[in-house]
Scaffold this active site. Structure first.
Site, short mmCIF file in Angstrom:
data_model
loop_
_atom_site.label_atom_id
_atom_site.label_comp_id
_atom_site.label_asym_id
_atom_site.label_seq_id
_atom_site.Cartn_x
_atom_site.Cartn_y
_atom_site.Cartn_z
N GLY A 1 -0.24 -5.16 0.83
CA GLY A 1 -1.43 -5.11 0.00
C GLY A 1 -1.24 -5.77 -1.36
CB ALA B 1 -0.90 -0.01 1.23
CD GLU C 1 0.68 -5.94 5.82
OE1 GLU C 1 0.05 -5.88 4.76
OE2 GLU C 1 1.40 -6.93 6.10
CD GLU D 1 -3.56 -7.51 2.85
OE1 GLU D 1 -4.28 -7.75 3.84
OE2 GLU D 1 -3.11 -6.36 2.61
#
Length: 260
Positions: A112, A66, A135, A115
């Site tokens: 992300g 992200a 994270e 993911e």
């Protein structure tokens, strides 16, 4: 929609969605997530599109994560909104789509980015791929479904190890753990994705959608996956494709499915 961060191209019935932020290692900022929602929604509703391959621009990254700069100063409710909006509008849309989605993972797939790959139905990695959920090094946990989908794919123990250590794993390790379906040389990544998707696209489209729905039901709390399978199996009997499939089998010829 006029896409700023995505490249949308088609090859026959295959649509390519390429995240085109190479200078940022294809990081997922808010605008890119909005564009992904629009692109996948359009693809799933386009009768000309049979399936989707998603990849990242350049040789270094599928998606490196992200855009962390957008998280600065966000409070608890803001964090809840980031995760909720992302999961609802992008990751769950992909996972529950009515057409097959293959992630072609080149280079880094972190946070992300991993993911996003895990939300796809099939994952193919190049041999230079590195994957992880880092994270906790930021004082966070995965928020786009990573804790759930990684556990489903590799099991509880491996998922907890990857998440809590924040270590990256290689493509070979990802293959061994079941995180990816295939590992190929970098030059063979997109051809392999096309090979698999073209094989899938020779099958009945409505049956493919039913298969995705039934398999997904296995991991939904409160849903009896066996009952979903029975219902989807039954629904297939009402399609023209089923009639064509049986006729082709009996006639010893290739079926010509129309998605009806």
């Amino acid at each position: 929609m006029d896409y700023q961060n995505l490249l949308i191209t088609t090859k026959g019935r295959i649509q390519y969605i390429t995240i085109n932020r190479e200078s940022k290692l294809n990081a997922l900022n808010k605008q890119t997530l909005q564009e992904l929602h629009a692109a996948f929604t359009a693809a799933f509703n386009d009768a000309e599109v049979g399936g989707i391959i998603i990849t990242g621009a350049g040789p270094k990254a599928f998606v490196a994560g992200a855009d962390i700069a957008e998280f600065a100063g966000v409070n608890i409710e803001g964090g809840r909104a980031i995760a909720q909006d992302g999961q609802t509008s992008v990751f769950d849309v992909i996972a529950n789509g009515n057409k097959p989605v293959i992630a072609a993972v080149n280079g880094f797939a972190l946070g992300g980015g991993l993911e996003l790959a895990m939300a796809c139905h099939i994952r193919i990695a190049s041999d230079n791929a590195k994957m992880g959920l880092p994270e906790v090094t930021l004082g966070l946990i995965p928020g786009y479904g990573g804790t759930q989908r990684l556990t489903q794919l590799v099991g509880r123990g491996k998922a907890l190890e990857m998440i809590m250590t924040a270590d990256m794993i290689t493509a070979a390790e990802a293959l061994q753990s079941g995180l990816v379906n295939h590992v190929v040389f970098q030059d063979d990544l997109l051809p392999k994705a096309e090979e698999i998707l073209n094989k899938i696209l020779a099958r009945a489209p409505l049956a493919l959608a039913s298969a995705i729905k039934a398999v997904n039901a296995a991991s939904i709390d409160g849903v009896n996956g066996f009952e979903v399978e029975i219902a989807e199996f039954a629904n297939c009997f009402g399609t023209e494709d089923f009639t064509e499939g049986v006729a082709a089998f009996i006639g010893k010829r290739k079926p010509e499915f129309k998605g009806k």
